[in-house]
Design a protein around this motif. Structure first.
Motif, PDB file in Angstrom:
ATOM      1  N   ALA A 185    -101.510  18.203  18.868  1.00  0.00           N
ATOM      2  CA  ALA A 185    -100.357  17.350  19.146  1.00  0.00           C
ATOM      3  C   ALA A 185    -100.462  16.763  20.552  1.00  0.00           C
ATOM      4  CB  ALA A 185     -99.062  18.147  18.993  1.00  0.00           C
ATOM      5  N   GLY A 186    -100.898  17.563  21.509  1.00  0.00           N
ATOM      6  CA  GLY A 186    -101.062  17.064  22.864  1.00  0.00           C
ATOM      7  C   GLY A 186    -102.109  15.964  22.953  1.00  0.00           C
ATOM      8  N   THR A 199     -95.591  26.326  15.095  1.00  0.00           N
ATOM      9  CA  THR A 199     -95.127  26.441  16.474  1.00  0.00           C
ATOM     10  C   THR A 199     -93.617  26.620  16.467  1.00  0.00           C
ATOM     11  OG1 THR A 199     -94.763  24.062  16.720  1.00  0.00           O
ATOM     12  CG2 THR A 199     -96.955  24.878  17.269  1.00  0.00           C
ATOM     13  N   PRO A 200     -93.049  27.034  17.584  1.00  0.00           N
ATOM     14  CA  PRO A 200     -91.586  27.117  17.636  1.00  0.00           C
ATOM     15  C   PRO A 200     -90.959  25.751  17.360  1.00  0.00           C
ATOM     16  CG  PRO A 200     -92.558  28.226  19.525  1.00  0.00           C
ATOM     17  CD  PRO A 200     -93.664  27.509  18.815  1.00  0.00           C
ATOM     18  N   ARG A 201     -89.821  25.763  16.720  1.00  0.00           N
ATOM     19  CA  ARG A 201     -89.128  24.511  16.401  1.00  0.00           C
ATOM     20  C   ARG A 201     -88.750  23.800  17.704  1.00  0.00           C
ATOM     21  NH1 ARG A 201     -87.632  22.184  11.758  1.00  0.00           N
ATOM     22  NH2 ARG A 201     -85.638  21.104  11.671  1.00  0.00           N
ATOM     23  N   TYR A 202     -88.968  22.511  17.717  1.00  0.00           N
ATOM     24  CA  TYR A 202     -88.660  21.684  18.878  1.00  0.00           C
ATOM     25  C   TYR A 202     -87.790  20.536  18.440  1.00  0.00           C
ATOM     26  CZ  TYR A 202     -89.294  18.611  22.886  1.00  0.00           C
ATOM     27  OH  TYR A 202     -89.067  17.799  23.977  1.00  0.00           O
ATOM     28  N   PRO A 203     -86.801  20.175  19.182  1.00  0.00           N
ATOM     29  CA  PRO A 203     -86.328  20.794  20.404  1.00  0.00           C
ATOM     30  C   PRO A 203     -85.375  21.955  20.125  1.00  0.00           C
ATOM     31  CG  PRO A 203     -85.037  18.828  19.979  1.00  0.00           C
ATOM     32  CD  PRO A 203     -86.089  18.922  18.882  1.00  0.00           C
ATOM     33  N   ARG A 243     -92.154  20.779  13.572  1.00  0.00           N
ATOM     34  CA  ARG A 243     -91.837  20.873  12.139  1.00  0.00           C
ATOM     35  C   ARG A 243     -93.032  21.379  11.332  1.00  0.00           C
ATOM     36  NH1 ARG A 243     -87.966  19.946  14.860  1.00  0.00           N
ATOM     37  NH2 ARG A 243     -86.163  18.723  14.306  1.00  0.00           N
ATOM     38  N   SER A 244     -94.119  21.696  12.017  1.00  0.00           N
ATOM     39  CA  SER A 244     -95.332  22.140  11.326  1.00  0.00           C
ATOM     40  C   SER A 244     -95.195  23.539  10.746  1.00  0.00           C
ATOM     41  CB  SER A 244     -96.521  22.130  12.299  1.00  0.00           C
ATOM     42  OG  SER A 244     -96.365  23.156  13.274  1.00  0.00           O
ATOM     43  N   GLY A 245     -94.246  24.309  11.265  1.00  0.00           N
ATOM     44  CA  GLY A 245     -94.104  25.690  10.835  1.00  0.00           C
ATOM     45  C   GLY A 245     -95.061  26.627  11.558  1.00  0.00           C
TER      46      GLY A 245
END
Length: 178
Positions: free
Chosen positions: A38-39, A170-174, A166-168
């Motif tokens: 993502a980065g 990583t932690p949900r952002y924001p 939303r990938s499941g």
């Protein structure tokens, strides 16, 4: 000496105590992969937008912002309010210092320091943004163009952060918006 007890949090800690502390565990491999991809995607998107507009859109503080959004998405510094607001507040501080004091390393240092205070007052703390105020003073960009591109760039980072969250993996952002 006062009889008032010192709280444990305020008590000085020995070097041995500090060195004995442990870093948090490494994130799961899938989370690291999603954050990394993502980065890379977000920063490449900023470069592509810059090429399309024939403007520099990727500036170093935005890479640092990306690190917070993708690698530490739950931190207050990574939330949209702080990413977008902190960058814009700091840029405005940079332009104000530039107008008053001109371009110099001294005024750039003042802008960086004042940006920290301005972000605190605005409740938009975002450490990479202090560097944005320094860049404004040292590079003297066109005000309106820079602010519009900075807004666009921060919205891209937040948008890609939302997708990654939303990938499941990583932690949900924001964690919060405002």
């Amino acid at each position: 000496m006062s009889d008032t007890p010192v709280s444990e949090a305020a008590a000085p800690r020995s070097l041995a105590t500090l060195l004995a502390g442990k870093a948090p565990p490494r994130a799961a491999g899938a989370a690291i992969s999603v954050a990394t991809l993502a980065g890379v995607a977000a920063l490449l998107l900023l470069v592509a937008i810059g090429y399309a507009l024939d403007q520099a859109v990727l500036i170093p503080p935005l890479a640092a912002s990306a690190a917070l959004v993708f690698a530490a998405p739950a931190l207050p510094l990574a939330q949209p309010r702080s990413v977008v607001g902190g960058q814009l507040v700091s840029a405005v501080v940079g332009f104000l210092v530039l107008a008053v004091a001109g371009r110099s390393l001294w005024s750039a240092a003042v802008a960086g320091g004042l940006a920290i205070g301005a972000m605190a007052l605005a409740r938009t703390p975002h450490s990479p943004a202090a560097a944005t105020s320094v860049i404004v003073v040292l590079s003297q960009p066109a005000t309106v163009t820079f602010l519009i591109l900075l807004l666009l760039a921060t919205l891209v980072l937040v948008g890609v952060g939302i997708l990654a969250g939303r990938s499941g993996k990583t932690p949900r952002y924001p964690t919060y918006w405002w």
